[in-house]
Design a protein around this motif. Structure first.
Motif, PDB file in Angstrom:
ATOM      1  N   TRP A  83       0.849  -1.191   0.000  1.00  0.00           N
ATOM      2  CA  TRP A  83       0.000   0.000   0.000  1.00  0.00           C
ATOM      3  C   TRP A  83       0.885   1.242   0.000  1.00  0.00           C
ATOM      4  O   TRP A  83       1.811   1.354   0.815  1.00  0.00           O
ATOM      5  CB  TRP A  83      -0.895   0.035   1.240  1.00  0.00           C
ATOM      6  N   ALA A  84       0.619   2.147  -0.915  1.00  0.00           N
ATOM      7  CA  ALA A  84       1.331   3.424  -0.972  1.00  0.00           C
ATOM      8  C   ALA A  84       0.301   4.544  -0.893  1.00  0.00           C
ATOM      9  O   ALA A  84      -0.757   4.474  -1.542  1.00  0.00           O
ATOM     10  CB  ALA A  84       2.141   3.538  -2.259  1.00  0.00           C
ATOM     11  N   ALA A  85       0.585   5.550  -0.095  1.00  0.00           N
ATOM     12  CA  ALA A  85      -0.350   6.667   0.095  1.00  0.00           C
ATOM     13  C   ALA A  85       0.256   7.946  -0.469  1.00  0.00           C
ATOM     14  O   ALA A  85       1.480   8.110  -0.515  1.00  0.00           O
ATOM     15  CB  ALA A  85      -0.668   6.846   1.578  1.00  0.00           C
ATOM     16  N   PHE A  86      -0.621   8.852  -0.891  1.00  0.00           N
ATOM     17  CA  PHE A  86      -0.150  10.147  -1.359  1.00  0.00           C
ATOM     18  C   PHE A  86       0.394  10.961  -0.188  1.00  0.00           C
ATOM     19  O   PHE A  86      -0.081  10.838   0.946  1.00  0.00           O
ATOM     20  CB  PHE A  86      -1.278  10.909  -2.059  1.00  0.00           C
ATOM     21  N   SER A  87       1.377  11.773  -0.473  1.00  0.00           N
ATOM     22  CA  SER A  87       2.056  12.522   0.586  1.00  0.00           C
ATOM     23  C   SER A  87       1.357  13.832   0.923  1.00  0.00           C
ATOM     24  O   SER A  87       1.677  14.472   1.927  1.00  0.00           O
ATOM     25  CB  SER A  87       3.507  12.802   0.184  1.00  0.00           C
ATOM     26  N   GLY A 175       7.166   7.923  -5.606  1.00  0.00           N
ATOM     27  CA  GLY A 175       7.842   9.045  -4.983  1.00  0.00           C
ATOM     28  C   GLY A 175       7.943  10.166  -6.002  1.00  0.00           C
ATOM     29  O   GLY A 175       7.460  10.065  -7.136  1.00  0.00           O
ATOM     30  N   GLY A 176       8.575  11.252  -5.641  1.00  0.00           N
ATOM     31  CA  GLY A 176       8.759  12.356  -6.578  1.00  0.00           C
ATOM     32  C   GLY A 176       7.438  12.884  -7.101  1.00  0.00           C
ATOM     33  O   GLY A 176       6.499  13.150  -6.348  1.00  0.00           O
ATOM     34  N   ASP A 177       7.325  12.994  -8.422  1.00  0.00           N
ATOM     35  CA  ASP A 177       6.134  13.581  -9.044  1.00  0.00           C
ATOM     36  C   ASP A 177       4.872  12.751  -8.825  1.00  0.00           C
ATOM     37  O   ASP A 177       3.758  13.275  -8.905  1.00  0.00           O
ATOM     38  CB  ASP A 177       6.360  13.774 -10.545  1.00  0.00           C
ATOM     39  N   SER A 178       5.019  11.455  -8.577  1.00  0.00           N
ATOM     40  CA  SER A 178       3.827  10.612  -8.367  1.00  0.00           C
ATOM     41  C   SER A 178       3.103  10.986  -7.090  1.00  0.00           C
ATOM     42  O   SER A 178       1.900  10.777  -6.964  1.00  0.00           O
ATOM     43  CB  SER A 178       4.222   9.135  -8.312  1.00  0.00           C
ATOM     44  N   GLY A 179       3.852  11.516  -6.116  1.00  0.00           N
ATOM     45  CA  GLY A 179       3.257  11.881  -4.836  1.00  0.00           C
ATOM     46  C   GLY A 179       3.011  10.715  -3.907  1.00  0.00           C
ATOM     47  O   GLY A 179       2.530  10.894  -2.793  1.00  0.00           O
ATOM     48  N   LEU A 180       3.319   9.492  -4.337  1.00  0.00           N
ATOM     49  CA  LEU A 180       3.056   8.306  -3.534  1.00  0.00           C
ATOM     50  C   LEU A 180       4.270   7.911  -2.707  1.00  0.00           C
ATOM     51  O   LEU A 180       5.408   8.058  -3.151  1.00  0.00           O
ATOM     52  CB  LEU A 180       2.661   7.129  -4.429  1.00  0.00           C
TER      53      LEU A 180
END
Length: 216
Positions: A83-87, A175-180
Motif C-alpha cells: 500500500w502506498a499513500a499520497f504525501s 515518490g517524486g512527481d507521483s506523490g506516492l
C-alpha cells in the motif's frame, strides 16, 4: 459469527510454503481493499502487487533482507501487496474521485464543485506532515479490510511496516512527481505448518474487560 472465527484463525504468518494463491482469491482480496472506507471517499492510496518470481526475489534482497528482522515471508509467499499513500492533498486528487462519483451516479460532472472546493480548502489548512499522515491512515483502513478478506478466503497474511520505504519506493518507481510513498506491505500465501514457530501457539489479546470501557 463467521468473521470472528476467521479472525481467530488468522495470525501473522512467519513462514509460508510457497504455494500460489489462486488469482480468484487474490482478486477478491484486492476488491475488498478497493471497497474499503476512506475519508470523503477519496482513496488517497494505491496498491501494488508483486508476483512470485524474479521481481519478488529482487525486492526481497533490496528492501527486506538487511532489515533487523529476518523476513522469511517475502521469500516464501505467493504475492506481496504494498500500500502506498499520497504525501499530500492536491486539488486534482480531491476533484477527480468526486467528479467520477458524480458521473457514475448519473449527476452532472460539476455537481460537487462547491463541496470539492470546501474540502480542498479544509485539507489545505493543515501542514504537509498532517496531510501525509492522514492519507496513510486511510491506507491502513484498506489494509485492515484486505486482511479480513484474506482470512475469509483462508489465505495467510503478515502485516508489515518494517521495511526500507525509500528503497521500496525506488523499486516501485514511485515518490517524486507521483506523490506516492509506500506505507505497508502484506505478503500473502499459505502457512508452512511444519516450520512456522507461531502456527500452533494460542492467539492472545488484551482481555475484554480491560480492552472495552463502557460509559453510561
Amino acid at each position: 459469527m463467521a468473521l470472528l472465527e476467521d479472525l481467530k484463525w488468522r495470525y501473522a504468518t512467519k513462514k509460508m510454503n510457497g504455494q500460489t494463491v489462486p488469482q480468484q482469491k487474490l482478486d477478491y482480496i484486492l476488491e475488498a481493499a478497493r471497497l474499503a472506507p476512506s475519508s470523503s471517499g477519496l482513496q488517497q492510496y494505491r496498491v501494488f502487487v508483486i508476483k512470485q518470481g524474479e521481481k519478488l526475489k529482487q525486492l526481497n534482497d533490496l528492501v527486506f533482507k538487511n532489515f533487523p528482522f529476518n523476513q522469511n515471508q517475502i521469500s516464501t509467499c505467493s504475492d506481496l501487496l504494498v500500500w502506498a499513500a499520497f504525501s499530500e492533498y492536491t486539488f486534482e486528487r480531491v476533484k477527480m474521485p468526486l467528479n467520477q462519483s458524480a458521473i457514475e451516479r448519473g449527476l452532472p460532472e460539476n455537481h460537487s464543485d462547491e463541496y470539492i472546493q470546501r474540502l480542498y480548502t479544509h485539507f489545505e489548512s493543515f501542514d504537509k506532515n498532517w496531510q501525509e499522515n492522514h492519507c496513510a491512515r486511510q491506507a491502513y483502513l484498506s489494509f485492515g479490510i484486505a486482511l479480513m478478506a484474506a482470512a475469509e478466503q483462508k489465505v495467510d497474511t503478515t502485516p508489515m511496516e518494517g521495511f526500507d520505504k525509500i528503497k521500496m519506493d525506488e523499486f516501485l518507481g514511485i515518490g517524486g512527481d507521483s506523490g506516492l510513498k509506500s506505507v505497508l506491505a502484506m505478503p500473502i500465501g499459505y502457512r508452512d505448518e511444519a516450520n512456522d514457530w507461531l502456527v500452533n501457539l494460542k492467539k492472545c489479546r488484551v482481555p475484554k474487560d480491560e480492552f472495552v470501557t463502557e460509559i453510561m
